[in-house]
Design a protein around this motif. Structure first.
Motif, PDB file in Angstrom:
ATOM      1  N   SER A 166       0.727  -1.424  -0.112  1.00 17.79           N
ATOM      2  CA  SER A 166       0.276   0.018  -0.052  1.00 17.79           C
ATOM      3  C   SER A 166       1.129   1.282   0.044  1.00 17.79           C
ATOM      4  O   SER A 166       1.861   1.498   0.946  1.00 17.79           O
ATOM      5  CB  SER A 166      -1.061  -0.032   1.340  1.00 17.79           C
ATOM      6  OG  SER A 166      -1.738   0.952   0.976  1.00 17.79           O
ATOM      7  N   ALA A 167       0.163   2.318  -1.114  1.00 20.67           N
ATOM      8  CA  ALA A 167       1.225   3.219  -0.804  1.00 20.67           C
ATOM      9  C   ALA A 167       0.282   4.408   0.580  1.00 20.67           C
ATOM     10  O   ALA A 167       0.566   5.290   0.106  1.00 20.67           O
ATOM     11  CB  ALA A 167       0.873   4.031  -2.081  1.00 20.67           C
ATOM     12  N   VAL A 168      -0.488   4.420   0.907  1.00 24.96           N
ATOM     13  CA  VAL A 168      -1.038   4.681   2.247  1.00 24.96           C
ATOM     14  C   VAL A 168      -0.287   5.148   3.377  1.00 24.96           C
ATOM     15  O   VAL A 168      -0.007   4.164   3.884  1.00 24.96           O
ATOM     16  CB  VAL A 168      -2.509   4.192   2.408  1.00 24.96           C
ATOM     17  CG1 VAL A 168      -2.970   5.038   3.876  1.00 24.96           C
ATOM     18  CG2 VAL A 168      -3.441   3.920   1.688  1.00 24.96           C
ATOM     19  N   PRO A 169      -0.246   6.037   3.635  1.00 23.19           N
ATOM     20  CA  PRO A 169       1.200   6.113   4.830  1.00 23.19           C
ATOM     21  C   PRO A 169       0.898   5.894   6.137  1.00 23.19           C
ATOM     22  O   PRO A 169      -0.516   5.711   6.110  1.00 23.19           O
ATOM     23  CB  PRO A 169       1.019   8.000   4.888  1.00 23.19           C
ATOM     24  CG  PRO A 169       0.437   8.361   3.621  1.00 23.19           C
ATOM     25  CD  PRO A 169      -0.315   7.666   2.928  1.00 23.19           C
ATOM     26  N   HIS A 170       1.490   5.650   6.499  1.00 23.46           N
ATOM     27  CA  HIS A 170       1.303   5.381   8.440  1.00 23.46           C
ATOM     28  C   HIS A 170       1.126   6.344   8.967  1.00 23.46           C
ATOM     29  O   HIS A 170       1.363   7.609   8.948  1.00 23.46           O
ATOM     30  CB  HIS A 170       3.050   4.413   8.637  1.00 23.46           C
ATOM     31  CG  HIS A 170       3.270   3.644   7.846  1.00 23.46           C
ATOM     32  ND1 HIS A 170       2.757   2.184   7.848  1.00 23.46           N
ATOM     33  CD2 HIS A 170       4.834   2.773   8.011  1.00 23.46           C
ATOM     34  CE1 HIS A 170       3.401   1.840   7.081  1.00 23.46           C
ATOM     35  NE2 HIS A 170       4.327   2.095   6.199  1.00 23.46           N
ATOM     36  N   PHE A 171       0.686   5.696   9.805  1.00 22.05           N
ATOM     37  CA  PHE A 171      -0.170   7.084  11.233  1.00 22.05           C
ATOM     38  C   PHE A 171       0.228   6.778  11.859  1.00 22.05           C
ATOM     39  O   PHE A 171       0.781   5.837  12.974  1.00 22.05           O
ATOM     40  CB  PHE A 171      -1.744   6.896  11.523  1.00 22.05           C
ATOM     41  CG  PHE A 171      -2.340   7.692  12.437  1.00 22.05           C
ATOM     42  CD1 PHE A 171      -2.613   9.013  12.338  1.00 22.05           C
ATOM     43  CD2 PHE A 171      -2.458   6.996  13.435  1.00 22.05           C
ATOM     44  CE1 PHE A 171      -2.967   9.744  13.503  1.00 22.05           C
ATOM     45  CE2 PHE A 171      -3.238   8.298  14.684  1.00 22.05           C
ATOM     46  CZ  PHE A 171      -3.623   9.564  14.900  1.00 22.05           C
ATOM     47  N   THR A 172       0.906   7.798  13.151  1.00 19.04           N
ATOM     48  CA  THR A 172       2.168   7.561  14.151  1.00 19.04           C
ATOM     49  C   THR A 172       1.452   8.904  15.148  1.00 19.04           C
ATOM     50  O   THR A 172       1.057  10.173  14.950  1.00 19.04           O
ATOM     51  CB  THR A 172       3.254   8.016  14.197  1.00 19.04           C
ATOM     52  OG1 THR A 172       3.564   7.859  15.295  1.00 19.04           O
ATOM     53  CG2 THR A 172       3.518   8.923  13.698  1.00 19.04           C
TER      54      THR A 172
END
Length: 229
Positions: A77-83
């Protein structure tokens, strides 16, 4: 429950409910400093992402109250990670909020515009909040993150106000997970593995020295491996 813990748990509940995540691992973290556990490592799986990892460390004698969430999207996936990292350090509150890019933004403008540009007014408003000041994070470590990262120290009032920023970042990220992002031309799994190896490297982030001092090398490596994998 402290302000950082409340914000972290609220964010995790929203994330878990929206994505259908459930806890698959819940490990107590111990320290020579205390006869009781000083924290916990949780792994949540399910839904459209790879996993979410939370690390809570609460040690009142040293003024530590730290709560971290990383939600990792799939390898392809190219969806960013969330932090989100929400902290009280005894004298001040601190926050790290970001969407971690999965591709180089400078050469993927359509991706940048879809995934990050809508965060600009939120970022600008956060830095205008009274009582918010930049955290001491160097350019080398910032290079692993996005330009839309909110990494700051805050007064109690300001930290409370930033809760709205966290909610808005999370809503945007959940929409990206749901709708997807423009395609990028890169080896997503290889880039992600390399980026996460650097992001969670003791040579890049000095926090791992403190974590190792608190938990010991074996537990610190257990946490680090979960974040890197």
């Amino acid at each position: 429950m402290s302000l950082p813990a409340t914000l972290s748990e609220r964010t995790l509940e929203t994330l878990s409910s929206a994505l259908g995540l459930s806890i698959t691992e819940d490990v107590a973290l111990t320290s020579a400093m205390s006869p009781d556990p000083v924290g916990r490592l949780r792994v949540l799986r399910g839904g459209p992402i790879d996993k979410a990892v939370t690390v809570d460390l609460v040690v009142p004698p040293i003024g530590l109250d730290s709560h971290m969430i990383f939600a990792f999207t799939g390898k392809e996936s190219a969806v960013p990670h969330f932090t989100l990292d929400s902290v009280y350090g005894g004298e001040y509150y601190a926050m790290h909020l970001d969407l971690i890019p999965r591709a180089d933004l400078a050469v993927h403008l359509e991706y940048l515009d879809a995934a990050f540009l809508p965060l600009t007014p939120l970022l600008e408003a956060a830095w205008l909040t009274d009582g918010v000041s930049p955290a001491a994070v160097g350019p080398r470590q910032r290079a692993m993150m996005s330009p839309w990262m909110v990494v700051c120290r805050a007064t109690e009032t300001a930290f409370g106000a930033l809760g709205g920023t966290v909610d808005a970042y999370l809503r945007h990220w959940l929409a990206l997970v749901d709708k997807g992002v423009p395609a990028v031309h890169t080896d997503l799994p290889a880039r992600d593995a390399a980026n996460r190896a650097n992001l969670f490297s003791p040579q890049v982030d000095p926090v791992w020295t403190q974590v190792t001092r608190l938990l010991g090398a074996e537990q610190a490596e257990r946490v680090r491996r979960e974040l890197q994998a």
